[in-house]
Scaffold this motif. Structure first.
Motif, PDB file in Angstrom:
ATOM      1  N   ALA A 114      -3.900  -1.731 -11.752  1.00 36.08           N
ATOM      2  CA  ALA A 114      -4.222  -0.406 -11.207  1.00 36.08           C
ATOM      3  C   ALA A 114      -3.010   0.518 -11.272  1.00 36.08           C
ATOM      4  CB  ALA A 114      -4.712  -0.544  -9.762  1.00 36.08           C
ATOM      5  N   TYR A 115      -1.821  -0.038 -11.066  1.00 36.88           N
ATOM      6  CA  TYR A 115      -0.578   0.727 -11.167  1.00 36.88           C
ATOM      7  C   TYR A 115      -0.408   1.280 -12.577  1.00 36.88           C
ATOM      8  CZ  TYR A 115       4.373   1.815 -10.223  1.00 36.88           C
ATOM      9  OH  TYR A 115       5.577   2.458 -10.036  1.00 36.88           O
ATOM     10  N   LEU A 116      -0.605   0.408 -13.564  1.00 33.82           N
ATOM     11  CA  LEU A 116      -0.461   0.832 -14.956  1.00 33.82           C
ATOM     12  C   LEU A 116      -1.492   1.889 -15.324  1.00 33.82           C
ATOM     13  CD1 LEU A 116       0.179  -2.583 -16.754  1.00 33.82           C
ATOM     14  CD2 LEU A 116       1.869  -0.834 -16.162  1.00 33.82           C
ATOM     15  N   GLU A 117      -2.695   1.728 -14.828  1.00 42.16           N
ATOM     16  CA  GLU A 117      -3.754   2.687 -15.167  1.00 42.16           C
ATOM     17  C   GLU A 117      -3.452   4.069 -14.589  1.00 42.16           C
ATOM     18  OE1 GLU A 117      -8.604   3.286 -14.628  1.00 42.16           O
ATOM     19  OE2 GLU A 117      -7.614   1.470 -13.895  1.00 42.16           O
ATOM     20  N   LYS A 118      -2.987   4.117 -13.339  1.00 45.91           N
ATOM     21  CA  LYS A 118      -2.799   5.421 -12.701  1.00 45.91           C
ATOM     22  C   LYS A 118      -1.598   6.175 -13.251  1.00 45.91           C
ATOM     23  CE  LYS A 118      -2.623   8.026  -8.466  1.00 45.91           C
ATOM     24  NZ  LYS A 118      -2.888   8.079  -7.019  1.00 45.91           N
ATOM     25  N   TYR A 119      -0.494   5.444 -13.560  1.00 45.29           N
ATOM     26  CA  TYR A 119       0.751   6.135 -13.882  1.00 45.29           C
ATOM     27  C   TYR A 119       1.076   6.121 -15.381  1.00 45.29           C
ATOM     28  CZ  TYR A 119       1.032   5.693  -8.857  1.00 45.29           C
ATOM     29  OH  TYR A 119       0.743   5.748  -7.525  1.00 45.29           O
ATOM     30  N   GLU A 133       4.072   9.682  -3.561  1.00 47.69           N
ATOM     31  CA  GLU A 133       2.772   9.020  -3.536  1.00 47.69           C
ATOM     32  C   GLU A 133       2.522   8.391  -2.150  1.00 47.69           C
ATOM     33  OE1 GLU A 133       0.203   8.126  -6.627  1.00 47.69           O
ATOM     34  OE2 GLU A 133       0.793  10.113  -5.919  1.00 47.69           O
ATOM     35  N   PRO A 134       1.285   8.492  -1.622  1.00 42.75           N
ATOM     36  CA  PRO A 134       0.992   7.976  -0.275  1.00 42.75           C
ATOM     37  C   PRO A 134       1.043   6.454  -0.216  1.00 42.75           C
ATOM     38  CG  PRO A 134      -1.013   8.709  -1.355  1.00 42.75           C
ATOM     39  CD  PRO A 134       0.115   9.145  -2.238  1.00 42.75           C
ATOM     40  N   ASP A 135       1.078   5.943   1.016  1.00 44.35           N
ATOM     41  CA  ASP A 135       1.230   4.509   1.218  1.00 44.35           C
ATOM     42  C   ASP A 135       0.076   3.690   0.655  1.00 44.35           C
ATOM     43  OD1 ASP A 135       3.603   5.025   2.474  1.00 44.35           O
ATOM     44  OD2 ASP A 135       2.819   4.779   4.517  1.00 44.35           O
ATOM     45  N   ASP A 136      -1.121   4.288   0.577  1.00 41.36           N
ATOM     46  CA  ASP A 136      -2.263   3.519   0.083  1.00 41.36           C
ATOM     47  C   ASP A 136      -2.478   3.684  -1.421  1.00 41.36           C
ATOM     48  OD1 ASP A 136      -3.073   6.132   0.118  1.00 41.36           O
ATOM     49  OD2 ASP A 136      -4.993   5.768   1.135  1.00 41.36           O
ATOM     50  N   SER A 137      -1.564   4.349  -2.090  1.00 38.90           N
ATOM     51  CA  SER A 137      -1.650   4.504  -3.545  1.00 38.90           C
ATOM     52  C   SER A 137      -1.065   3.258  -4.221  1.00 38.90           C
ATOM     53  CB  SER A 137      -0.842   5.726  -3.977  1.00 38.90           C
ATOM     54  OG  SER A 137       0.551   5.493  -3.767  1.00 38.90           O
ATOM     55  N   PRO A 138      -1.276   3.087  -5.519  1.00 37.68           N
ATOM     56  CA  PRO A 138      -0.624   1.965  -6.201  1.00 37.68           C
ATOM     57  C   PRO A 138       0.887   1.956  -6.029  1.00 37.68           C
ATOM     58  CG  PRO A 138      -2.363   2.861  -7.587  1.00 37.68           C
ATOM     59  CD  PRO A 138      -2.245   3.780  -6.408  1.00 37.68           C
ATOM     60  N   GLU A 139       1.519   3.144  -6.049  1.00 37.57           N
ATOM     61  CA  GLU A 139       2.963   3.201  -5.836  1.00 37.57           C
ATOM     62  C   GLU A 139       3.312   2.863  -4.390  1.00 37.57           C
ATOM     63  OE1 GLU A 139       7.082   3.871  -5.658  1.00 37.57           O
ATOM     64  OE2 GLU A 139       5.711   3.201  -7.237  1.00 37.57           O
ATOM     65  N   ALA A 144       5.619  -1.221  -0.609  1.00 41.36           N
ATOM     66  CA  ALA A 144       5.462  -2.167   0.491  1.00 41.36           C
ATOM     67  C   ALA A 144       5.727  -3.598   0.026  1.00 41.36           C
ATOM     68  CB  ALA A 144       4.058  -2.049   1.084  1.00 41.36           C
ATOM     69  N   SER A 145       5.274  -3.926  -1.163  1.00 40.33           N
ATOM     70  CA  SER A 145       5.513  -5.267  -1.702  1.00 40.33           C
ATOM     71  C   SER A 145       6.999  -5.470  -1.973  1.00 40.33           C
ATOM     72  CB  SER A 145       4.710  -5.464  -2.986  1.00 40.33           C
ATOM     73  OG  SER A 145       3.319  -5.311  -2.755  1.00 40.33           O
TER      74      SER A 145
END
Length: 437
Positions: A114-119, A133-139, A144-145
């Motif tokens: 999902a990270y690769l797809e969005k960015y 980017e907000p906390d609930d976004s892929p970034e 958080a990870s």
């Protein structure tokens, strides 16, 4: 088994010199009357680390502050026990800080696809950074990870500590030692397999095509004094850059440095180590900005001697501000070689009596890389067995980056200086973990 209590804890008949830190196999403190290599101190006159009060680490530790550890939990507990009282931590075997793998560190909802797809640059572009980017976004989930990993693998080393590997097979994998704001630390006889950043960040504005940026050095010396790094091996091990994939057309970089010495650190000696198979190897001073200039100017005094720098791309080291003495080291380049010494802002490098082995077609002019105007001294060096004036050959072949000779200071804190022709043999047989004598 005969057991009794010591300091309120149950132990075996070994008695109070075997203090068990946890019922699941905690680190053990023990003493002994015979000579112990773990109590060795940096000899007088052995580089900048011997300046002033010298570097003794945990040599004065009592029996209750000598620990043998074989797990990451035990290692962390041993460093925390007793504050800055002198201590010795003996590492047995290879300790993996991320034994459960990267997937175990990801927060719920994190999905790399999902990270690769969005960015992806074709949809996100290359103009907007991801910081907002907000906390609930892929970034946000990546951040958080990354925080979970940061908390797990970084461990702070207190003052007056010796960390030493036991025998030939001791090491730390995926860990980041933080020698931060303390004095008097020794690290010896360990193989460091570089930590991999499980969650690198994509920065669309880094360069013309964007880039992946990673965190975590094997060892960071940050605002600390009197540090001795000796007979260690630093390597990318099972995760070399050559095996990394590419995303968005750029290498998915999961490594940072092997050893960084920054933020006003001072009086460090690095001797008989192996630095191998890495890109951004060693930084002395990490920034040119005003804040770090104020902190670093007049500090960052570091000695490198009898180290092997093998198959590195760059930064062996890159220097800002510091009075750095590099002598009797062997540098072996491969087809990825970019440079060895980076000449940065206000750097004061002395590079003498070193040996360089470069592949065919690689000019000695590449050994020095100019980033800022700063003089240096480079004398008595051999390249492929022949004497070479490193400054002269650099200036002849790269006239747009002319370097000035004559740094203005003379190193005095040196042990025996070996002739450059003898250095490859000495270093080959004696440098690195498992070769303490």
């Amino acid at each position: 088994m005969n057991i009794r209590k010591c300091h309120g804890r149950v132990i075996t008949v070994l008695g109070c010199t075997a203090l068990v830190l946890s019922v699941t196999g905690g680190a053990v403190a023990h003493g002994g009357g015979r000579h112990d290599v773990a109590r060795e101190v940096l000899p007088a006159g052995d580089g900048w680390g011997s300046y002033g009060t010298g570097t003794s680490g945990g040599a004065a530790a009592d029996a209750e502050h000598v620990y043998t550890v074989s797990t990451w939990a035990e290692f962390r507990a041993a460093l925390e026990e007793g504050g800055s009282a002198p201590k010795i931590v003996k590492v047995r075997g290879t300790i993996d800080a991320v034994a459960d793998g990267c997937d175990a560190l990801a927060v719920p909802g994190y999905d790399f696809d999902a990270y690769l797809e969005k960015y992806a640059p074709e949809t996100w572009g290359l103009e907007t950074r991801l910081d907002a980017e907000p906390d609930d976004s892929p970034e946000g989930l990546r951040r958080a990870s990354a925080a979970v990993q940061d908390q797990l693998i970084k461990v702070e080393v207190p003052a007056n500590t010796t960390i030493i590997g036991v025998g030939r097979g001791a090491g730390l994998k995926g860990a980041s030692l933080q020698i931060k704001g303390v004095d008097n630390v020794i690290v010896r006889n360990l193989t460091f397999e570089s930590p991999i950043d499980c969650f690198p960040q994509w920065d669309p504005r880094d360069g013309s095509k964007g880039n992946w940026n990673s965190e975590y050095d094997s060892v960071v010396v940050y605002g600390s004094t009197h540090v001795w790094m000796d007979h260690n091996t630093f390597t990318d091990g099972s995760h070399p850059d050559s095996a990394a994939p590419t995303y968005f057309g750029m290498l998915y970089q999961q490594h940072d440095g092997e050893l960084d010495i920054v933020r006003g650190s001072d009086h460090v000696t690095a001797s008989w180590n192996v630095f191998a198979d890495h890109d951004k190897t060693i930084l002395i001073g990490n920034s040119d900005n005003a804040a770090t200039t104020a902190t670093d100017r007049g500090h960052l005094k570091v000695t490198f001697h009898h180290n092997l720098f093998r198959d590195l791309v760059e930064r062996a080291p890159r220097v800002r501000f510091g009075q750095v003495d590099s002598y009797n080291n062997h540098f072996i380049g491969d087809d990825t070689y970019a440079y060895s010494f980076g000449i940065g802002k206000e750097s004061q490098l002395v590079a003498e009596h070193n040996a360089f082995t470069l592949p065919a077609g690689v000019s000695p002019a590449k050994i020095l890389k100019k980033w800022n105007e700063a003089p240096l001294t480079a004398a008595g060096n051999l390249v492929n067995g022949e004497p070479v004036d490193l400054i002269a050959v650099h200036n002849a072949e790269i006239p747009a980056e002319t370097l000035q000779s004559g740094v203005g200071w003379t190193p005095e804190l040196r042990t025996k200086v070996d002739p450059a022709w003898a250095v490859p043999g000495l270093v080959r047989h004696r440098a690195g973990a498992g070769r303490l004598r």
